[in-house]
Design an enzyme around this catalytic site. Structure first.
Site, PDB file in Angstrom:
ATOM      1  N   ASP A  71       0.823  -1.208   0.000  1.00  0.00           N
ATOM      2  CA  ASP A  71       0.000   0.000   0.000  1.00  0.00           C
ATOM      3  C   ASP A  71       0.853   1.253   0.000  1.00  0.00           C
ATOM      4  OD1 ASP A  71       0.815  -0.501   2.707  1.00  0.00           O
ATOM      5  OD2 ASP A  71      -0.705   0.918   3.396  1.00  0.00           O
ATOM      6  N   HIS A 120       5.619  10.160   1.065  1.00  0.00           N
ATOM      7  CA  HIS A 120       4.219  10.460   1.388  1.00  0.00           C
ATOM      8  C   HIS A 120       3.710  11.749   0.749  1.00  0.00           C
ATOM      9  CE1 HIS A 120       4.051   7.773   5.259  1.00  0.00           C
ATOM     10  NE2 HIS A 120       4.634   7.172   4.230  1.00  0.00           N
ATOM     11  N   ASP A 176       7.780   4.357  -1.342  1.00  0.00           N
ATOM     12  CA  ASP A 176       7.428   3.775  -0.054  1.00  0.00           C
ATOM     13  C   ASP A 176       6.145   2.963  -0.240  1.00  0.00           C
ATOM     14  OD1 ASP A 176       6.973   3.183   2.602  1.00  0.00           O
ATOM     15  OD2 ASP A 176       6.492   5.236   3.196  1.00  0.00           O
ATOM     16  N   GLU A 201       0.332  -1.246   5.586  1.00  0.00           N
ATOM     17  CA  GLU A 201       1.344  -0.782   6.534  1.00  0.00           C
ATOM     18  C   GLU A 201       1.160   0.689   6.856  1.00  0.00           C
ATOM     19  OE1 GLU A 201       5.281   0.944   7.790  1.00  0.00           O
ATOM     20  OE2 GLU A 201       4.011   1.458   6.087  1.00  0.00           O
ATOM     21  N   GLU A 202       0.766   1.468   5.853  1.00  0.00           N
ATOM     22  CA  GLU A 202       0.689   2.919   6.030  1.00  0.00           C
ATOM     23  C   GLU A 202      -0.391   3.341   7.019  1.00  0.00           C
ATOM     24  OE1 GLU A 202       2.872   4.809   5.169  1.00  0.00           O
ATOM     25  OE2 GLU A 202       3.876   4.056   3.384  1.00  0.00           O
TER      26      GLU A 202
END
Length: 406
Positions: free
Chosen positions: A84, A381, A142, A176-177
């Site tokens: 994700d 992000h 990421d 995970e985020e």
């Protein structure tokens, strides 16, 4: 070493929107993550020669194995990355490839500029190939850089059976985020001695300390009456929320802390005179400091209720994850191996605490020590995210070195 498919693989992955959804109760929280696992990653894992490739609907993990080529190397080692991406626009990601020679980088036609004036870390990448956004989305390095690096390393080993390596397990997971990706991680299915998340930032990062983390949700119950006749009757819930916040240490906020300093972070506040809600995250490294922070929050609420002579401040305080140092420092083998490999590759290990958490935080406490390796992403992000192809190549080198160590 240069790897032919690394860039192509990475660009393919990032163009797929796999943003997680914190409001969903499904696992994974978005169907796009399932589709990415089953239609992109699983066939690729099988094609490059991984065995026992299987998707676990119970936790959203895609797992595969590369059998050992040496009886001498007895460790079973895992590598984990998440599918994700963070809470930022991930629709129609259009990466730019830039041979960076210094100065500003225009991010497509968005009007945004990636500049070393704002991001001095750019100065570390003169002469390198950078992958940036077009200014309209995040990039997704990421953690799709981590996925691409793991996949490339596995492909290299599978196509070079003469290279001695231990048994390797690969895991690509969801969510995970939003902090829940490893909640249902299946330690028995993964079955390794230790693992690494490939989810770090710049070249050389090697991390085994994370925050310990808690969530704090407060509900303030007011009493709404006409403001013209409110004296000694109105209780303004918004004012209660402000009073609570004002009693937290002013200099212990994210924007005023670094290194090993913890904080309280107010990230959501809403309400009316009648009722208000505020949400915080609480972070610290040492267990005693973490407990002190939680106790202070509870004490403030208790004292306010006592002064109000009723329970108008309602507290929901819950732990989220813990500093994995407590687990990993009992046996530093995974750190020592990674450190030795980096030094052999002339990469300076950067061993610093993660001011955040990783899936490895939870997995470590489940029984598999799981520190974090660099994956290359910078400014993650958001629209200013970028990654260096050369750093990604070195991440592959490190993975290859780790699995060849006794």
């Amino acid at each position: 070493m240069s790897y032919e498919k690394l860039l192509e693989r990475f660009l393919t992955y990032v163009k797929i929107n796999t943003r997680s959804n914190p409001n969903s109760t499904q696992t994974p929280t978005t169907q796009s993550q399932v589709d990415f696992a089953l239609t992109v990653l699983k066939p690729e894992m099988e094609a490059i020669g991984l065995k026992d490739v299987h998707y676990l609907p119970s936790n959203g993990y895609l797992v595969g194995t590369l059998p050992a080529t040496s009886d001498r190397l007895r460790h079973k080692i895992g590598f984990i990355s998440h599918m994700d991406t963070a809470d930022f626009n991930a629709e129609n990601i259009t990466p730019q490839i830039v041979d960076y020679k210094g100065g500003d980088i225009e991010l497509g036609d968005s009007g945004y500029i990636l500049s070393p004036k704002d991001f001095p870390n750019l100065n570390n990448y003169h002469g390198q190939t950078l992958i940036t956004t077009d200014g309209k989305t995040l990039l997704g390095a990421d953690d799709k850089s981590g996925i691409a690096e793991i996949m490339t390393a596995m492909e290299y080993l599978a196509s070079h059976p003469e290279i001695e390596h231990c048994e390797i397990r690969v895991g690509f997971g969801p969510d995970e985020e939003i902090g829940i990706g490893a909640d249902k991680f299946d330690v028995k299915d993964f079955d390794v001695d230790f693992a690494y998340t490939v989810d770090g930032g710049p070249l050389g990062e090697l991390q085994y300390e994370t925050f310990s983390a808690a969530g704090l949700e407060l509900t303030f119950e007011g009493r709404n009456v006409h403001p013209g006749t409110a004296k000694n009757q109105m209780i303004n819930a918004l004012q209660l929320a402000m009073d609570f916040h004002s009693q937290l240490p002013e200099n212990e906020r994210p924007e005023q802390t670094d290194g090993y300093q913890g904080f309280y972070h107010l990230y959501d506040l809403s309400g009316t005179v009648d009722q208000a809600k505020s949400s915080y995250i609480i972070r610290d490294f040492e267990e005693v400091d973490f407990l002190k922070r939680k106790h202070l929050a509870q004490d403030i609420a208790d004292n306010m209720n006592e002064a109000l002579q009723s329970e108008r401040v309602k507290v929901k305080l819950y732990d989220q994850y813990y500093n994995m140092k407590k687990v990993i420092e009992k046996d530093m083998t995974p750190i020592n191996i990674a450190k030795e490999v980096m030094e052999e590759l002339d990469i300076k290990p950067i061993i610093e605490p993660i001011r955040g958490g990783t899936d490895g935080s939870k997995i470590s406490f489940m029984g598999i020590p799981t520190p974090n390796l660099f994956a290359g992403g910078e400014n993650m992000h958001g629209r200013f995210e970028f990654v260096s192809l050369q750093t990604m190549e070195k991440a592959v080198d490190v993975i290859l070195g780790i699995v060849a160590k006794d």
